[in-house]
Design a protein around this motif. Sequence first.
Motif, short mmCIF file in Angstrom:
data_model
loop_
_atom_site.label_atom_id
_atom_site.label_comp_id
_atom_site.label_asym_id
_atom_site.label_seq_id
_atom_site.Cartn_x
_atom_site.Cartn_y
_atom_site.Cartn_z
N UNK A 128 0.86 -1.18 0.00
CA UNK A 128 0.00 0.00 0.00
C UNK A 128 0.89 1.23 0.00
N UNK A 129 0.66 2.15 -0.93
CA UNK A 129 1.45 3.38 -0.98
C UNK A 129 0.75 4.45 -0.17
N UNK A 130 1.51 5.08 0.74
CA UNK A 130 1.00 6.13 1.61
C UNK A 130 1.81 7.40 1.41
N UNK A 131 1.23 8.54 1.76
CA UNK A 131 1.95 9.81 1.69
C UNK A 131 2.89 9.89 2.88
N UNK A 132 4.16 10.11 2.60
CA UNK A 132 5.13 10.32 3.67
C UNK A 132 5.23 11.80 4.02
N UNK A 133 5.42 12.65 2.99
CA UNK A 133 5.46 14.09 3.19
C UNK A 133 5.12 14.77 1.87
N UNK A 134 4.71 16.02 1.97
CA UNK A 134 4.42 16.82 0.79
C UNK A 134 5.43 17.95 0.75
N UNK A 135 6.15 18.06 -0.36
CA UNK A 135 7.16 19.10 -0.49
C UNK A 135 6.70 20.14 -1.51
N UNK A 136 6.91 21.38 -1.19
CA UNK A 136 6.59 22.48 -2.09
C UNK A 136 7.89 23.15 -2.50
N UNK A 137 8.04 23.45 -3.77
CA UNK A 137 9.23 24.14 -4.25
C UNK A 137 8.91 25.62 -4.38
N UNK A 138 9.80 26.42 -3.86
CA UNK A 138 9.64 27.87 -3.95
C UNK A 138 10.54 28.36 -5.07
N UNK A 139 9.96 29.03 -6.05
CA UNK A 139 10.71 29.51 -7.19
C UNK A 139 10.48 31.01 -7.33
N UNK A 140 11.56 31.75 -7.50
CA UNK A 140 11.49 33.20 -7.62
C UNK A 140 11.62 33.57 -9.08
#
Length: 109
Positions: free
Chosen positions: A89-101
Amino acid sequence: MPEPYWPKRKGSYTLADAAKHNTYASIRCTYCKRTRYYLVADLKTAFGDVECDDVVHVARLRCRNCDGKGSLELKMGGPPSDIADKAWLRRIERVEYKRRIVWKETQGV
């Protein structure tokens, strides 16, 4: 002649509706025949409340086993009982957001 495009109805079947009825969703690669199982609540967290048919297209998912050679199909329902103890079963470990300027050039100081 190609089929005409029909806009989707307002009462379409979304991930929120699927979470009420089903716990699991299976995504299967048509090229390498590998099936992976996900929690519907995790899919809703990751991609928002989209229609169940559009999850594969909105997320632009690709199979990691065959490098995206085949298409993916989503079905609601968990693993069959004969392989339920062996299925992953695949679960969410973490959600990463990329900040781009993004810079803009203006004249003057």
